[in-house]
Design a protein around this motif. Structure first.
Motif, PDB file in Angstrom:
ATOM      1  N   ASP A   1    -147.963  36.679  49.807  1.00 12.29           N
ATOM      2  CA  ASP A   1    -147.901  36.005  51.101  1.00 12.29           C
ATOM      3  C   ASP A   1    -146.956  36.796  51.999  1.00 12.29           C
ATOM      4  OD1 ASP A   1    -147.818  34.304  53.251  1.00 12.29           O
ATOM      5  OD2 ASP A   1    -146.646  32.754  52.246  1.00 12.29           O
ATOM      6  N   ALA A   2    -147.521  37.635  52.868  1.00 10.39           N
ATOM      7  CA  ALA A   2    -146.714  38.483  53.747  1.00 10.39           C
ATOM      8  C   ALA A   2    -146.733  37.918  55.152  1.00 10.39           C
ATOM      9  CB  ALA A   2    -147.259  39.908  53.733  1.00 10.39           C
ATOM     10  N   ARG A   3    -145.546  37.742  55.729  1.00  5.83           N
ATOM     11  CA  ARG A   3    -145.488  37.121  57.055  1.00  5.83           C
ATOM     12  C   ARG A   3    -144.307  37.657  57.860  1.00  5.83           C
ATOM     13  NH1 ARG A   3    -144.558  30.891  55.795  1.00  5.83           N
ATOM     14  NH2 ARG A   3    -146.246  31.292  54.315  1.00  5.83           N
ATOM     15  N   PHE A   4    -144.535  37.768  59.163  1.00  2.00           N
ATOM     16  CA  PHE A   4    -143.483  38.073  60.135  1.00  2.00           C
ATOM     17  C   PHE A   4    -143.093  36.768  60.808  1.00  2.00           C
ATOM     18  CE2 PHE A   4    -142.642  38.627  64.703  1.00  2.00           C
ATOM     19  CZ  PHE A   4    -141.506  39.424  64.661  1.00  2.00           C
ATOM     20  N   PHE A   5    -141.806  36.624  61.087  1.00  2.00           N
ATOM     21  CA  PHE A   5    -141.421  35.431  61.841  1.00  2.00           C
ATOM     22  C   PHE A   5    -140.201  35.706  62.696  1.00  2.00           C
ATOM     23  CE2 PHE A   5    -137.838  34.704  59.149  1.00  2.00           C
ATOM     24  CZ  PHE A   5    -137.066  33.726  59.752  1.00  2.00           C
ATOM     25  N   GLN A   6    -140.065  34.927  63.738  1.00  2.00           N
ATOM     26  CA  GLN A   6    -138.874  34.910  64.580  1.00  2.00           C
ATOM     27  C   GLN A   6    -138.254  33.521  64.469  1.00  2.00           C
ATOM     28  OE1 GLN A   6    -141.173  36.350  68.112  1.00  2.00           O
ATOM     29  NE2 GLN A   6    -139.421  37.706  68.382  1.00  2.00           N
ATOM     30  N   ALA A   7    -136.956  33.477  64.462  1.00  2.00           N
ATOM     31  CA  ALA A   7    -136.256  32.209  64.266  1.00  2.00           C
ATOM     32  C   ALA A   7    -136.647  31.200  65.342  1.00  2.00           C
ATOM     33  CB  ALA A   7    -134.750  32.430  64.278  1.00  2.00           C
TER      34      ALA A   7
END
Length: 328
Positions: free
Chosen positions: A265-271
């Protein structure tokens, strides 16, 4: 009031002190008299103009108009509150985040983007904490669903997000592996890391023999910045994650477009700033379960901010660089 703004993009000398109006409040906002703020990697990318030349520019279509005030972390004293504000009153000591523009004497902040801080927490510590602590918190517990006993790799363990994540993961009972330059190994081990590797000198793919459950990557790989896809560091990350594990990146903004590898499960996120998480972070700091390391403090002036940016582009550095009204 005074604001420290960019009048053009480029070297830190483009920062100038300008006179601007005190912001008017909406019903749900709080007026905070600033005491401290800090520098994050995104501020450097905006200030230099590098972000204008990258695919990330499309994510910030309305944030390139000059003069531009940078900074998104705020620590200070509440001076006024909007009519619908219920959790804050004038005189409260607070920390939180604004979307852009905290390098000024007063900022208007939405009520849900703030938390009250205790007297035991300095404005400098509070001004350093919001972005990196919130990013680490949400990466580990919201996106990573970290469980006690799991193995986690924290890339860039001496950096802002990384050094907060090492502490929080260890407090939660994880086995923590981190990467850092040689000169930061003792620092990162002191934060609680069980193993530390210098990714510039060793291949973590061969050093980490037991797969990890989670990778948290905040290391700025130049190839990743250009494409948004996992670069050399990203490929090493994949090699050490177990099948079905979790890869959380705060730098590879196009990782969701990358072909799925071994059901990871690869994901980019911003707070996502919110008062509940900020209150949890403040509680951890108050109970000495989380300490935001301040590398250096500079005056809250154009010259001080210039020096702070110069420092932020040097190595070695650890944790955060802060600007404070208590300096100078």
């Amino acid at each position: 009031m005074k604001a420290i703004a960019l009048t053009s993009f480029g070297i830190p000398e483009v920062l100038e002190e300008l006179e601007v109006p005190i912001p008017a409040l909406t019903d749900t906002q709080v007026l905070v008299e600033m005491r401290a703020s800090s520098i994050n990697p995104a501020d450097i990318l905006f200030r230099s103009g590098a972000i204008l030349q990258s695919p990330m520019a499309d994510k910030f279509p309305d944030q390139f108009q000059l003069p531009l005030v940078l900074g998104n972390e705020a620590a200070g004293i509440v001076k006024e509150v909007g009519e619908k504000v219920r959790h804050f009153k004038p005189g409260d000591r607070v920390m939180g985040m604004v979307q852009r523009g905290s390098y000024m004497d007063y900022v208007a902040v939405e009520e849900d983007l703030l938390a009250v801080i205790p007297e035991s927490l300095s404005f400098e510590e509070a001004g350093a904490a919001p972005t990196v602590a919130l990013t680490a918190w949400q990466a580990l517990f919201e996106h990573g669903r970290l469980q006690p006993g799991q193995r986690i790799l924290v890339q860039a363990g001496a950096g802002g997000v990384g050094h907060a994540a090492v502490q929080l993961a260890k407090q939660h009972g994880a086995y923590v592996i981190a990467t850092a330059r040689d000169y930061n190994h003792d620092f990162v081990k002191g934060l609680g890391a069980d193993e530390v590797f210098d990714y510039t000198k060793v291949d973590i793919a061969t050093q980490i023999t037991d797969p990890v459950d989670i990778v948290l990557d905040s290391a700025m790989d130049p190839s990743t910045f250009g494409t948004g896809l996992p670069g050399e560091i990203g490929k090493k990350n994949y090699s050490v994650i177990r099948d079905g594990g979790t890869y959380i990146s705060v730098v590879a903004f196009a990782i969701n477009q990358y072909p799925k590898v071994r059901d990871i499960d690869a994901r980019f996120f911003q707070a996502r700033p919110n008062r509940t998480d900020f209150e949890s972070i403040v509680r951890h700091m108050k109970e000495n379960k989380l300490s935001i390391h301040i590398d250096e403090i500079y005056p809250f002036t154009a010259q001080g901010l210039l020096q702070a940016y110069r420092k932020s582009e040097e190595s070695p550095k650890r944790g955060k660089i802060v600007i404070s009204k208590n300096m100078g």
